[in-house]
Scaffold this active site. Structure first.
Site, PDB file in Angstrom:
ATOM      1  N   HIS A 167      43.099  38.029  39.233  1.00  0.00           N
ATOM      2  CA  HIS A 167      42.523  36.709  39.498  1.00  0.00           C
ATOM      3  C   HIS A 167      41.784  36.706  40.838  1.00  0.00           C
ATOM      4  O   HIS A 167      42.127  37.465  41.745  1.00  0.00           O
ATOM      5  CB  HIS A 167      43.618  35.640  39.568  1.00  0.00           C
ATOM      6  CG  HIS A 167      44.186  35.251  38.242  1.00  0.00           C
ATOM      7  ND1 HIS A 167      45.536  35.237  37.989  1.00  0.00           N
ATOM      8  CD2 HIS A 167      43.590  34.837  37.103  1.00  0.00           C
ATOM      9  CE1 HIS A 167      45.746  34.829  36.748  1.00  0.00           C
ATOM     10  NE2 HIS A 167      44.582  34.587  36.182  1.00  0.00           N
ATOM     11  N   CYS A 254      50.533  31.403  42.228  1.00  0.00           N
ATOM     12  CA  CYS A 254      50.779  31.235  40.781  1.00  0.00           C
ATOM     13  C   CYS A 254      51.975  30.353  40.479  1.00  0.00           C
ATOM     14  O   CYS A 254      52.058  29.759  39.407  1.00  0.00           O
ATOM     15  CB  CYS A 254      51.059  32.564  40.114  1.00  0.00           C
ATOM     16  SG  CYS A 254      50.405  33.993  40.897  1.00  0.00           S
TER      17      CYS A 254
END
Ligand code: CIR
Length: 263
Positions: A167, A254
């Site tokens: 990411h 996250c």
């Protein structure tokens, strides 16, 4: 008010027993649930220590990666958006968030596709929303998010997640209104031109995923040189164990959705 890192609330989801089936780029070992739960509890305690309310959702065994809750939604001061995760096993996670976000946001939108976008690829700064295209986030997903957020007054900038990086935020974090913690490989793209940059110490690039949450910089434990760099720069650093999440390519951002309700 620094809207990009001042929050009254966070949402977390407990790690599930099925976490052992979570996605990972490289198998470096099976995550130990008890250790993961202990780290997760420490993480929640750190969020709460800033005075924030943490909404702690139960584990969802059907979705092994669902404790990485950031990927399923984006929360902004003007509204919340259900994402459309690009990993097939995670696609259903966005719908799980609707009932939790609806009471907290007057504006709840949804990425309907055909594009894909995951929260881990989105860095919201004080002035703009940067979105890295990646294996999980494609230009169509970025375009749909843009079409939702620009009418809310946000500026969206499409950038690129480095190759072989999960990411965009695997490699960067917001530290304050003008400062980004970033790996050199990501900074080289020029995507942060105009910001002040701090780099992790050489060999500690894996700690680039941290979060600024109110007065704390919450970062993974085990990166002492970078922790010192951040302390020397004046940040209030709070390390939290991350060994088990790291086995699944997960980090500090996250594990929560961070927001201030706009209802
Ligand atoms: C995944 O591959 O989707 C999970 N195992 C890790 C997700 C990490 N999320 C994030 O960086 N925002």
């Amino acid at each position: 008010m620094t809207k990009s890192f001042s929050f009254t609330h966070a949402i977390t989801r407990k790690p599930s027993v099925s976490i052992i089936d979570g996605l990972r780029a490289v198998d470096i070992g099976i995550p130990d649930l008890a250790t993961f739960q202990s780290h997760h509890a420490d993480y929640i305690a750190a969020l709460k220590s800033t005075g924030a309310t943490v909404i702690e959702l139960d584990a969802d065994e059907a979705f092994p990666d669902s404790c990485f809750i950031e990927d399923a939604a984006l929360c902004l001061p003007r509204g919340a958006i259900l994402m459309r995760p690009g990993a097939p096993s995670r696609l259903g996670e966005a719908a799980l968030m609707r009932e939790h976000l609806a009471p907290l946001s007057d504006n709840l939108a949804e990425i309907t596709g055909p594009g894909f976008i995951e929260g881990g690829d989105i860095l919201t700064t004080e002035t703009e929303i940067l979105i890295g295209t990646s294996a999980r986030t494609d230009p169509a997903g970025v375009a749909e998010l843009r079409s939702i957020t620009e009418p809310w007054g946000y500026t969206v900038r499409e950038v690129q997640t480095p190759p072989d990086v999960l990411h965009f935020k695997t490699d960067c974090s917001l530290l304050d209104a003008t400062t980004i913690l970033t790996t050199k490989r990501l900074a080289r793209s020029g995507c942060f031109d105009g910001y002040d940059l701090i780099y992790p110490a050489d060999g500690e690039e894996a700690c680039a995923n941290a979060i600024r949450f109110n007065d704390l910089v919450i970062m993974p434990d085990g990166f002492p040189k970078t922790a010192q760099i951040l302390r020397d720069a004046g940040y209030n650093v709070h390390p939290v164990g991350n060994s088990e999440a790291a086995k699944l390519d997960g980090g500090m951002s996250c594990l929560s959705l961070r927001f201030s309700p706009n209802t």
